[in-house]
Enzyme design. Structure first.
Site, PDB file in Angstrom:
ATOM      1  N   TYR A 141       0.860  -1.183   0.000  1.00 31.38           N
ATOM      2  CA  TYR A 141       0.000   0.000   0.000  1.00 31.38           C
ATOM      3  C   TYR A 141       0.894   1.230   0.000  1.00 31.38           C
ATOM      4  O   TYR A 141       1.857   1.307   0.771  1.00 31.38           O
ATOM      5  CB  TYR A 141      -0.891   0.008   1.252  1.00 31.38           C
ATOM      6  CG  TYR A 141      -1.814   1.196   1.330  1.00 31.38           C
ATOM      7  CD1 TYR A 141      -2.877   1.339   0.443  1.00 31.38           C
ATOM      8  CD2 TYR A 141      -1.636   2.194   2.298  1.00 31.38           C
ATOM      9  CE1 TYR A 141      -3.737   2.433   0.523  1.00 31.38           C
ATOM     10  CE2 TYR A 141      -2.496   3.279   2.380  1.00 31.38           C
ATOM     11  CZ  TYR A 141      -3.538   3.396   1.491  1.00 31.38           C
ATOM     12  OH  TYR A 141      -4.384   4.485   1.571  1.00 31.38           O
ATOM     13  N   ASP A 236       9.239   3.232  -0.160  1.00 33.95           N
ATOM     14  CA  ASP A 236       8.160   3.776   0.665  1.00 33.95           C
ATOM     15  C   ASP A 236       8.431   3.382   2.112  1.00 33.95           C
ATOM     16  O   ASP A 236       8.174   2.262   2.523  1.00 33.95           O
ATOM     17  CB  ASP A 236       6.815   3.233   0.180  1.00 33.95           C
ATOM     18  CG  ASP A 236       5.654   3.806   0.967  1.00 33.95           C
ATOM     19  OD1 ASP A 236       5.890   4.397   2.035  1.00 33.95           O
ATOM     20  OD2 ASP A 236       4.507   3.655   0.504  1.00 33.95           O
ATOM     21  N   LYS A 264       4.120   9.154   9.111  1.00 33.47           N
ATOM     22  CA  LYS A 264       3.927   8.573  10.449  1.00 33.47           C
ATOM     23  C   LYS A 264       4.934   9.097  11.484  1.00 33.47           C
ATOM     24  O   LYS A 264       4.779  10.201  11.963  1.00 33.47           O
ATOM     25  CB  LYS A 264       3.908   7.048  10.350  1.00 33.47           C
ATOM     26  CG  LYS A 264       2.762   6.588   9.403  1.00 33.47           C
ATOM     27  CD  LYS A 264       2.437   5.142   9.541  1.00 33.47           C
ATOM     28  CE  LYS A 264       1.529   4.645   8.427  1.00 33.47           C
ATOM     29  NZ  LYS A 264       0.140   4.507   8.769  1.00 33.47           N
TER      30      LYS A 264
END
Ligand code: PMP
Length: 428
Positions: A141, A236, A264
């Site tokens: 994702y 990522d 995050k």
């Protein structure tokens, strides 16, 4: 006021009652917990029930909820004004700190979400190479930009068509998808790209379809084939950046990305993300280069200061090493206790990330190898754990996180609750 009462109202105000899909508990059933406050390793719901939190806002809170040092810095930031829309010293301080620690982040641009970071990095990759196509891996994702919602994980994990509706065919055609853990499929995808491959994008430790740590040799193969094809390696690290280690998964696996995406942990729980990488590539970004990318609230000073306070505290406390050790101890003790009450359970771990799942003969490395029974079992397990005061991510495919606030007493209580939950959740 109960969670049920609030949820009944919420479904009349937002799709599914939520502002991000996994929060709706569709993966586990039942009514979402409405959280009123949080502190350290715990969240407290609107009825006053307290839970040990292993979701941690899906990863950012590496120090736990409301860490006092981060809170003090965020309060100071608010006292100084919370957005200026101009140059300020706080983003400079955070960027200099990161660039000082991470050799492949030669230049950085702050944005507000992981989605934005990845979308922008791929725009740079396309501009730099003059090519269009991107190779991603099944179950990974990378946020909800159109071109990346193809066979994705996170909220799409476990659904029959792991691809969003509403994507134009022309966009879908730009994304090639290969399975994880398979060398031959990469060769085939590169061949299919026919010299038009701009980038290979990868979660070095896929953590959006359960936790699927990859073979280092496979990661090296991906990087090598990407280079040979003249494409850029975009890593990522939205989950793993400043979580797995100071230099993220790239540091642990010896990968050197051309472009890297963070989110995050980098903002300590505020809406901060970033993309960065080689100076020559980042110099393509506006205002110096032709790749346009902007944001009204980008480099928000509260997030910048909270992010820097978080990273500094992690570095000062040797936090990554401490969390790795603590999580290893926790998982190593938990796995045999779980197996004693439910023999087909095991625990996958990477640094301070773990995932409880049904044992398979080989280590899990691909979404399609996850036993079909996992989903239903997890839904039961999730609720049994919740009844015993442990809040796990409300989806069978989201991973658990530890923070420095998860100390030995908390982890002891959590382990007892998880074992009791597993005992009553049944294996199948
Ligand atoms: N990449 C990865 C690896 C992620 O896990 C996520 C979010 N979980 C994103 C990108 C998107 O980040 P955001 O939700 O901040 O847009």
């Amino acid at each position: 006021m109960t969670s049920q009462e609030l949820f009944d109202r919420a479904v009349r105000t937002a799709p599914g009652g939520v502002h991000s899909p996994v929060r709706a508990f569709h993966g586990v059933g039942g009514t979402p917990v409405f959280v009123a406050s949080a502190s350290g390793a715990h969240i407290t719901d609107v009825s006053g029930s307290r839970y040990i939190d292993f979701c941690l806002s899906f990863g950012p809170l590496i120090l736990g909820h409301r860490d006092p040092v981060v809170a003090a810095e965020a309060h100071r930031a608010i006292d100084d004004g919370w957005t200026y829309g101009t140059c300020e010293p706080y983003s400079l301080a955070l960027a200099e700190w990161i660039i000082g620690q991470v050799p492949w982040a030669e230049r950085l641009r702050f944005v507000s979400s992981g989605t934005e970071a990845v979308m922008s990095a791929l725009r740079v990759a396309r501009a730099a190479t003059g090519r269009s196509r991107v190779l991603k891996f099944e179950g990974c994702y990378h946020g909800h930009a159109d071109s990346l919602l193809v066979r994705a994980g996170s909220g799409l994990a476990g659904r029959s068509a792991a691809t969003s509706a509403g994507l134009p065919d022309a966009v879908l055609g730009q994304t090639l998808v290969a399975p994880l853990d398979t060398e031959g499929a990469i060769d085939a995808a590169i061949e299919a790209a026919g010299g038009d491959l701009a980038a290979v994008i990868l979660e070095a430790v896929p953590a959006n379809f359960g936790l699927l740590p990859q073979r280092p040799a496979w990661l090296e193969y991906v990087a090598a084939r990407c280079r040979e094809a003249g494409a850029l390696l975009v890593l990522d690290e939205v989950i793993t950046g400043f979580r797995s280690a100071m230099r993220g998964a790239a540091g642990l696996y010896g990968l050197r990305p051309d472009l890297v995406c963070y989110g995050k942990v980098i903002g300590g729980g505020f809406p901060v993300a970033a993309y960065g990488g080689r100076a020559d590539l980042m110099s393509l970004v506006a205002p110096v280069g032709p790749v346009y990318q902007a944001g009204t609230l980008s480099a928000n000073p509260v997030g910048m200061r909270a992010g820097l306070a978080t990273l500094r505290r992690m570095a000062d406390a040797d936090g990554w090493h401490e969390l790795d050790t603590r999580t290893a101890r926790f998982c190593d003790a938990l796995a045999p206790r779980l197996a004693a009450v439910a023999p087909d359970l095991t625990v996958a771990r990477h640094a301070s990330i773990f995932w409880i799942h049904q044992r398979t003969s080989d280590p899990l490395r691909r979404p399609d190898a996850i036993p079909a029974a996992h989903h239903e079992w997890y839904a039961r397990f999730f609720h049994r754990a919740l009844e015993r005061g442990v809040y796990l991510p409300p989806s069978p495919y989201e991973v658990c996180f530890l923070s420095l606030a998860h100390d030995e007493p908390v982890l002891g209580d959590a382990a007892d609750a998880l074992v009791a939950a597993a005992e009553t959740a049944g294996h199948r």
